[in-house]
Design a protein around this motif. Structure first.
Motif, PDB file in Angstrom:
ATOM      1  N   LEU A  33       4.098  49.797  22.029  1.00 22.67           N
ATOM      2  CA  LEU A  33       3.674  50.661  23.139  1.00 22.67           C
ATOM      3  C   LEU A  33       2.841  49.942  24.189  1.00 22.67           C
ATOM      4  N   TYR A  34       2.067  48.968  23.770  1.00 22.45           N
ATOM      5  CA  TYR A  34       1.116  48.314  24.675  1.00 22.45           C
ATOM      6  C   TYR A  34       1.300  46.789  24.655  1.00 22.45           C
ATOM      7  N   PRO A  35       2.477  46.301  25.037  1.00 30.81           N
ATOM      8  CA  PRO A  35       2.710  44.850  24.984  1.00 30.81           C
ATOM      9  C   PRO A  35       1.748  44.054  25.866  1.00 30.81           C
ATOM     10  N   GLU A  36       1.134  44.722  26.846  1.00 33.64           N
ATOM     11  CA  GLU A  36       0.186  44.047  27.734  1.00 33.64           C
ATOM     12  C   GLU A  36      -1.025  43.500  26.967  1.00 33.64           C
ATOM     13  N   ILE A  37      -1.387  44.155  25.874  1.00 37.77           N
ATOM     14  CA  ILE A  37      -2.567  43.719  25.112  1.00 37.77           C
ATOM     15  C   ILE A  37      -2.223  43.275  23.694  1.00 37.77           C
ATOM     16  N   ARG A  87      -0.077  59.105  15.752  1.00 41.10           N
ATOM     17  CA  ARG A  87      -1.240  59.058  16.640  1.00 41.10           C
ATOM     18  C   ARG A  87      -2.525  58.678  15.917  1.00 41.10           C
ATOM     19  N   HIS A  88      -2.508  58.757  14.614  1.00 37.12           N
ATOM     20  CA  HIS A  88      -3.693  58.428  13.811  1.00 37.12           C
ATOM     21  C   HIS A  88      -3.284  57.553  12.623  1.00 37.12           C
ATOM     22  N   PRO A  89      -2.772  56.347  12.901  1.00 34.46           N
ATOM     23  CA  PRO A  89      -2.319  55.490  11.794  1.00 34.46           C
ATOM     24  C   PRO A  89      -3.470  55.106  10.885  1.00 34.46           C
ATOM     25  N   ARG A  90      -3.181  55.068   9.605  1.00 32.96           N
ATOM     26  CA  ARG A  90      -4.207  54.754   8.616  1.00 32.96           C
ATOM     27  C   ARG A  90      -4.169  53.297   8.165  1.00 32.96           C
ATOM     28  N   LYS A  91      -3.132  52.569   8.586  1.00 32.20           N
ATOM     29  CA  LYS A  91      -3.000  51.171   8.160  1.00 32.20           C
ATOM     30  C   LYS A  91      -2.835  50.281   9.376  1.00 32.20           C
ATOM     31  N   HIS A  92      -3.197  49.025   9.203  1.00 34.73           N
ATOM     32  CA  HIS A  92      -2.984  48.052  10.271  1.00 34.73           C
ATOM     33  C   HIS A  92      -1.493  47.776  10.425  1.00 34.73           C
ATOM     34  N   THR A  93      -0.820  47.590   9.300  1.00 36.53           N
ATOM     35  CA  THR A  93       0.605  47.291   9.294  1.00 36.53           C
ATOM     36  C   THR A  93       1.281  48.192   8.278  1.00 36.53           C
ATOM     37  N   GLN A  94       2.361  48.793   8.684  1.00 37.61           N
ATOM     38  CA  GLN A  94       3.127  49.654   7.785  1.00 37.61           C
ATOM     39  C   GLN A  94       4.394  48.902   7.399  1.00 37.61           C
ATOM     40  N   VAL A  95       4.572  48.620   6.152  1.00 37.53           N
ATOM     41  CA  VAL A  95       5.731  47.889   5.671  1.00 37.53           C
ATOM     42  C   VAL A  95       6.904  48.857   5.514  1.00 37.53           C
ATOM     43  N   ASP A 122       6.961  55.518   6.695  1.00 41.31           N
ATOM     44  CA  ASP A 122       5.890  56.450   7.029  1.00 41.31           C
ATOM     45  C   ASP A 122       5.355  56.213   8.433  1.00 41.31           C
ATOM     46  N   GLY A 123       6.197  55.736   9.325  1.00 35.33           N
ATOM     47  CA  GLY A 123       5.752  55.445  10.674  1.00 35.33           C
ATOM     48  C   GLY A 123       5.291  54.011  10.808  1.00 35.33           C
ATOM     49  N   ARG A 124       4.656  53.741  11.926  1.00 41.02           N
ATOM     50  CA  ARG A 124       4.192  52.386  12.221  1.00 41.02           C
ATOM     51  C   ARG A 124       2.683  52.294  12.024  1.00 41.02           C
ATOM     52  N   GLY A 125       2.236  51.101  11.666  1.00 39.24           N
ATOM     53  CA  GLY A 125       0.809  50.833  11.608  1.00 39.24           C
ATOM     54  C   GLY A 125       0.294  50.521  13.007  1.00 39.24           C
ATOM     55  N   VAL A 126      -1.016  50.349  13.135  1.00 38.49           N
ATOM     56  CA  VAL A 126      -1.618  50.091  14.447  1.00 38.49           C
ATOM     57  C   VAL A 126      -1.024  48.834  15.075  1.00 38.49           C
ATOM     58  N   ASN A 127      -0.868  47.772  14.292  1.00 36.23           N
ATOM     59  CA  ASN A 127      -0.329  46.528  14.848  1.00 36.23           C
ATOM     60  C   ASN A 127       1.052  46.739  15.460  1.00 36.23           C
ATOM     61  N   GLN A 128       1.911  47.481  14.772  1.00 36.04           N
ATOM     62  CA  GLN A 128       3.254  47.734  15.298  1.00 36.04           C
ATOM     63  C   GLN A 128       3.217  48.645  16.521  1.00 36.04           C
TER      64      GLN A 128
END
Length: 138
Positions: free
Chosen positions: A79-83, A56-64, A68-74
């Motif tokens: 979750l929001y393919p509309e945008i 819910r609080h990603p610290r990176k744009h992209t997580q490789v 450690d979870g997904r980055g904001v871009n992922q």
């Protein structure tokens, strides 16, 4: 102030910065515009009960690798393919405009503003009818 409200306030502040910078520093204006969109997305992720608390609080744009979870871009992609196309374009533009501003031309700023509005409207709409998560769940 909860996480959602804090991120919306930061989004509005970054938009003010983008508008201020638009006249003299277009490349930095578009970077601030992207960060406004990022905070709108974070305002929505903060109360997204369908994802693990750590995402819910990603610290990176992209997580490789995703360990450690997904980055904001992922997260936006999943979750929001509309945008996702608009958000991804703003992300790329925030980088490219600092290096390729002459090649992008004046239409880039108009396109970015439209994409930003799409992201903002989607996130505010999603936030509108949803309860904020309790502090222990955030």
């Amino acid at each position: 102030m909860g996480a959602r409200a804090w991120h919306v306030a930061r989004a509005e502040r970054n938009k003010e910065a983008a508008d201020f910078l638009a006249e003299a520093f277009e490349e930095w204006s578009m970077t601030a515009l992207f960060y406004s969109a990022l905070h709108y997305v974070h305002s929505t992720l903060a109360d997204e009960a369908s994802i693990p608390k750590d995402e819910r609080h990603p610290r990176k744009h992209t997580q490789v690798g995703g360990a450690d979870g997904r980055g904001v871009n992922q997260l936006v992609r999943d979750l929001y393919p509309e945008i996702h196309p608009q958000y991804r374009s703003l992300f790329e533009l925030s980088y490219r405009t600092r290096y390729d501003v002459a090649q992008l031309g004046p239409m880039a700023a108009m396109m970015a503003e439209k994409q930003w509005r799409d992201v903002r409207d989607f996130c505010l709409g999603k936030n509108q009818g949803r309860q904020a998560l309790k502090a222990r769940d955030v």
